[in-house]
Design an enzyme around this catalytic site. Sequence first.
Site, mmCIF file in Angstrom:
data_model
loop_
_atom_site.group_PDB
_atom_site.id
_atom_site.type_symbol
_atom_site.label_atom_id
_atom_site.label_comp_id
_atom_site.label_asym_id
_atom_site.label_seq_id
_atom_site.Cartn_x
_atom_site.Cartn_y
_atom_site.Cartn_z
ATOM 1 N N ASN A 246 -1.750 -0.082 7.337
ATOM 2 C CA ASN A 246 -1.231 -1.424 7.625
ATOM 3 C C ASN A 246 -0.407 -2.046 6.498
ATOM 4 O O ASN A 246 -0.296 -3.268 6.391
ATOM 5 C CB ASN A 246 -2.367 -2.344 8.101
ATOM 6 N N GLU B 160 -9.985 -10.262 -7.583
ATOM 7 C CA GLU B 160 -9.013 -9.168 -7.462
ATOM 8 C C GLU B 160 -7.942 -9.250 -8.550
ATOM 9 O O GLU B 160 -7.525 -8.230 -9.099
ATOM 10 C CB GLU B 160 -8.364 -9.205 -6.076
ATOM 11 N N LYS C 235 0.840 -1.197 0.000
ATOM 12 C CA LYS C 235 0.000 0.000 0.000
ATOM 13 C C LYS C 235 0.885 1.261 0.000
ATOM 14 O O LYS C 235 2.100 1.167 0.209
ATOM 15 C CB LYS C 235 -0.911 -0.040 1.232
ATOM 16 N N TYR D 47 -12.532 -2.682 -2.895
ATOM 17 C CA TYR D 47 -13.031 -2.676 -1.518
ATOM 18 C C TYR D 47 -14.559 -2.562 -1.460
ATOM 19 O O TYR D 47 -15.112 -2.043 -0.484
ATOM 20 C CB TYR D 47 -12.391 -1.505 -0.754
ATOM 21 N N HIS E 215 -1.767 -5.435 1.432
ATOM 22 C CA HIS E 215 -3.050 -6.107 1.181
ATOM 23 C C HIS E 215 -2.786 -7.550 0.778
ATOM 24 O O HIS E 215 -1.828 -7.827 0.057
ATOM 25 C CB HIS E 215 -3.810 -5.409 0.035
HETATM 26 P P1 IDP Z 1 -7.835 -6.890 5.402
HETATM 27 O O1 IDP Z 1 -7.011 -5.865 4.665
HETATM 28 O O2 IDP Z 1 -7.067 -7.520 6.535
HETATM 29 O O3 IDP Z 1 -8.462 -7.914 4.487
HETATM 30 P P2 IDP Z 1 -10.461 -5.629 5.596
HETATM 31 O O4 IDP Z 1 -11.436 -5.805 6.698
HETATM 32 O O5 IDP Z 1 -10.763 -6.258 4.279
HETATM 33 O O6 IDP Z 1 -9.036 -6.119 6.140
HETATM 34 O O7 IDP Z 1 -10.243 -4.070 5.403
HETATM 35 C C1 IDP Z 1 -9.561 -3.574 4.274
HETATM 36 C C2 IDP Z 1 -8.676 -2.443 4.693
HETATM 37 O O8 IDP Z 1 -9.471 -1.381 5.196
HETATM 38 C C3 IDP Z 1 -7.704 -2.746 5.823
HETATM 39 O O9 IDP Z 1 -6.552 -3.429 5.406
HETATM 40 C C4 IDP Z 1 -7.397 -1.349 6.314
HETATM 41 O O10 IDP Z 1 -6.488 -0.691 5.414
HETATM 42 C C5 IDP Z 1 -8.749 -0.671 6.191
HETATM 43 N N1 IDP Z 1 -9.492 -0.739 7.452
HETATM 44 C C6 IDP Z 1 -10.119 -1.811 7.986
HETATM 45 N N2 IDP Z 1 -10.696 -1.497 9.164
HETATM 46 C C7 IDP Z 1 -10.421 -0.184 9.384
HETATM 47 C C8 IDP Z 1 -10.726 0.731 10.435
HETATM 48 O O11 IDP Z 1 -11.390 0.401 11.418
HETATM 49 N N3 IDP Z 1 -10.256 2.001 10.296
HETATM 50 C C9 IDP Z 1 -9.535 2.408 9.218
HETATM 51 N N4 IDP Z 1 -9.218 1.581 8.213
HETATM 52 C C10 IDP Z 1 -9.647 0.290 8.290
HETATM 53 MG MG MG Z 2 -9.924 -7.713 3.034
#
Ligand code: IDP
Ligand code: MG
Length: 181
Positions: A143, A157, A40, A80, A146
């Site tokens: 984080n 994807e 990212k 997303y 992805h």
């Molecule tokens: P993942 O990336 O572990 O699959 P997902 O639930 O699919 O997690 O969420 C996608 C992305 O959305 C996360 O990697 C993160 O960048 C962002 N995200 C998820 N939850 C939050 C939150 O509570 N606050 C801000 N960003 C979030």
């Molecule tokens: Mg995800």
Amino acid sequence: FLTVYSLSGSRGCRSLSRPLGRRQGMPWTGRQERTLIAVKPDGVQRRLVGQIIQRFEQRGFKLVGLKMVQASHGILSEHYGELRTKPFFQSLLTYMSSGPVVVMVWEGHNVVQASRKMVGQTNPAEAPAGTIRGDFSVHVSRNVVHASDSQEGAQKEIQLWFPAKDLLDWDCCDQIYTIEV
Ligand code: IDP
Ligand code: MG
């Protein structure tokens, strides 16, 4: 397209006279699973691309597609889509489009599940040390990486980010030592 090597023979990785890419001859029906991994914008800005790629290489997975792009809100909204109703959705799109991302397709045995484990929980506070998020990040909104969460998700994807022609079928010379063929 898989050439069957003799373990006691001398060909192995030295048979470089063959052209790289798809092989002629006997088809190999055991094509491996694929997943989409992306570094990212925070990971790119923090110069983590090399270390993240290294983890997938050293685990034994095979890189079959790679590109650097600055993603549009259009492709990110689709990527997303399931999070459309979340309160952080707009800020997620802003973050993900804020700079280049490095998008990759990795192939190998059980790669979807294995790479989710390598990446760690969505919230880095819960991701153990030794995972990418656990080692390189602290906040859920930044984080660094992805990874597709299921084989079906991975297929969607991969199609979203890569035209089929940009994914290479190639035989990695160590594959008889990383998977049973
Ligand atoms: P993942 O990336 O572990 O699959 P997902 O639930 O699919 O997690 O969420 C996608 C992305 O959305 C996360 O990697 C993160 O960048 C962002 N995200 C998820 N939850 C939050 C939150 O509570 N606050 C801000 N960003 C979030
Ligand atoms: Mg995800």
